[in-house]
Design a protein around this motif. Structure first.
Motif, PDB file in Angstrom:
ATOM      1  N   GLN A  36      -4.102  -5.948   3.219  1.00 17.38           N
ATOM      2  CA  GLN A  36      -3.519  -4.345   1.705  1.00 17.38           C
ATOM      3  C   GLN A  36      -3.017  -4.561   1.271  1.00 17.38           C
ATOM      4  N   ASP A  79      -1.842  -5.866  -1.667  1.00 19.49           N
ATOM      5  CA  ASP A  79      -2.045  -5.738  -3.202  1.00 19.49           C
ATOM      6  C   ASP A  79      -2.047  -4.584  -3.543  1.00 19.49           C
ATOM      7  N   ALA A  80      -3.240  -3.747  -2.151  1.00 16.74           N
ATOM      8  CA  ALA A  80      -3.495  -2.295  -2.618  1.00 16.74           C
ATOM      9  C   ALA A  80      -2.501  -1.185  -2.991  1.00 16.74           C
ATOM     10  N   GLU A  81      -2.756  -0.153  -3.745  1.00 15.24           N
ATOM     11  CA  GLU A  81      -2.203   0.672  -4.182  1.00 15.24           C
ATOM     12  C   GLU A  81      -2.497   1.762  -3.050  1.00 15.24           C
ATOM     13  N   ARG A  82      -3.767   2.374  -3.125  1.00 18.07           N
ATOM     14  CA  ARG A  82      -4.478   2.985  -2.335  1.00 18.07           C
ATOM     15  C   ARG A  82      -5.772   2.753  -2.351  1.00 18.07           C
ATOM     16  N   TYR A 136      -8.758   5.495  -6.081  1.00 15.22           N
ATOM     17  CA  TYR A 136      -8.329   4.743  -4.698  1.00 15.22           C
ATOM     18  C   TYR A 136      -9.155   3.798  -5.580  1.00 15.22           C
ATOM     19  N   ASP A 137      -8.295   2.283  -5.243  1.00 19.85           N
ATOM     20  CA  ASP A 137      -8.523   0.642  -6.005  1.00 19.85           C
ATOM     21  C   ASP A 137      -9.193   0.443  -4.884  1.00 19.85           C
ATOM     22  N   MET A 158       0.828  -1.266  -0.404  1.00 21.48           N
ATOM     23  CA  MET A 158      -0.091  -0.049   0.692  1.00 21.48           C
ATOM     24  C   MET A 158       1.106   0.602  -0.256  1.00 21.48           C
ATOM     25  N   ARG A 159       0.843   2.152  -1.068  1.00 28.36           N
ATOM     26  CA  ARG A 159       1.370   3.151  -0.835  1.00 28.36           C
ATOM     27  C   ARG A 159       0.833   4.163   0.025  1.00 28.36           C
ATOM     28  N   GLU A 160      -0.828   4.318  -0.203  1.00 30.97           N
ATOM     29  CA  GLU A 160      -1.245   5.198   0.044  1.00 30.97           C
ATOM     30  C   GLU A 160      -2.960   5.114   1.082  1.00 30.97           C
TER      31      GLU A 160
END
Length: 156
Positions: free
Chosen positions: A94, A96-99, A49-50, A1-3
């Protein structure tokens, strides 16, 4: 997760009569406007967001629908009445999710902001109804490593 965006539910109706489930409290008209304003702020700043994780309470569901309509939330029972540890464990899953957006309740949401940015989890007062904290990570999710990119609260 980046954000990570932490969104507290908007203003809800007061606690009702004894015996009524707290999870059934709905947003007030003012609260609906707060949630719409949060969604407008996100859209104006082109924040995407994803994944959306949301408490199953009525007020968080309404907040998510009005502010984040683009993605169907995953309703997570563990967010309702969650400790910082509960929320951290959920977010740790989480990767695997970026945002990610998490829609929840105080005091867990405001304490999580302090835990992720400062590495402490004692009471942290400052997350108003429909308030958002946008956190950015340079590496993996770890206490005290997030940068508070944005703090937003709705206009009165």
């Amino acid at each position: 997760m980046r954000e990570l965006i932490l969104l507290r539910h908007a203003e809800a109706t007061p606690h009702g009569k004894e015996g009524k489930d707290d999870r059934e409290r709905k947003l007030t008209e003012h609260g609906k406007n707060e949630a719409r304003a949060a969604g407008q702020w996100l859209a104006e700043h082109k924040i995407t967001y994803d994944r959306v994780l949301c408490s199953p309470s009525e007020r968080t569901r309404e907040t998510a629908a009005l502010a984040l309509g683009q993605i169907e939330p995953s309703y997570e029972d563990s967010i309702y009445d969650a400790t910082v540890g509960d929320l951290y464990d959920l977010l740790d899953q989480q990767a695997d999710a970026e945002r990610v957006v998490l829609v929840g309740h105080n005091p867990g949401i405001e304490q999580l902001v302090a835990f992720l940015t400062e590495g402490r989890s004692e009471d942290y007062r400052g997350m108003p109804p429909a308030g958002m904290a946008r956190l950015v990570f340079d590496g993996p999710l770890q206490p005290g490593t997030a940068k508070l990119e944005t703090f937003w609260s709705p206009p009165n």
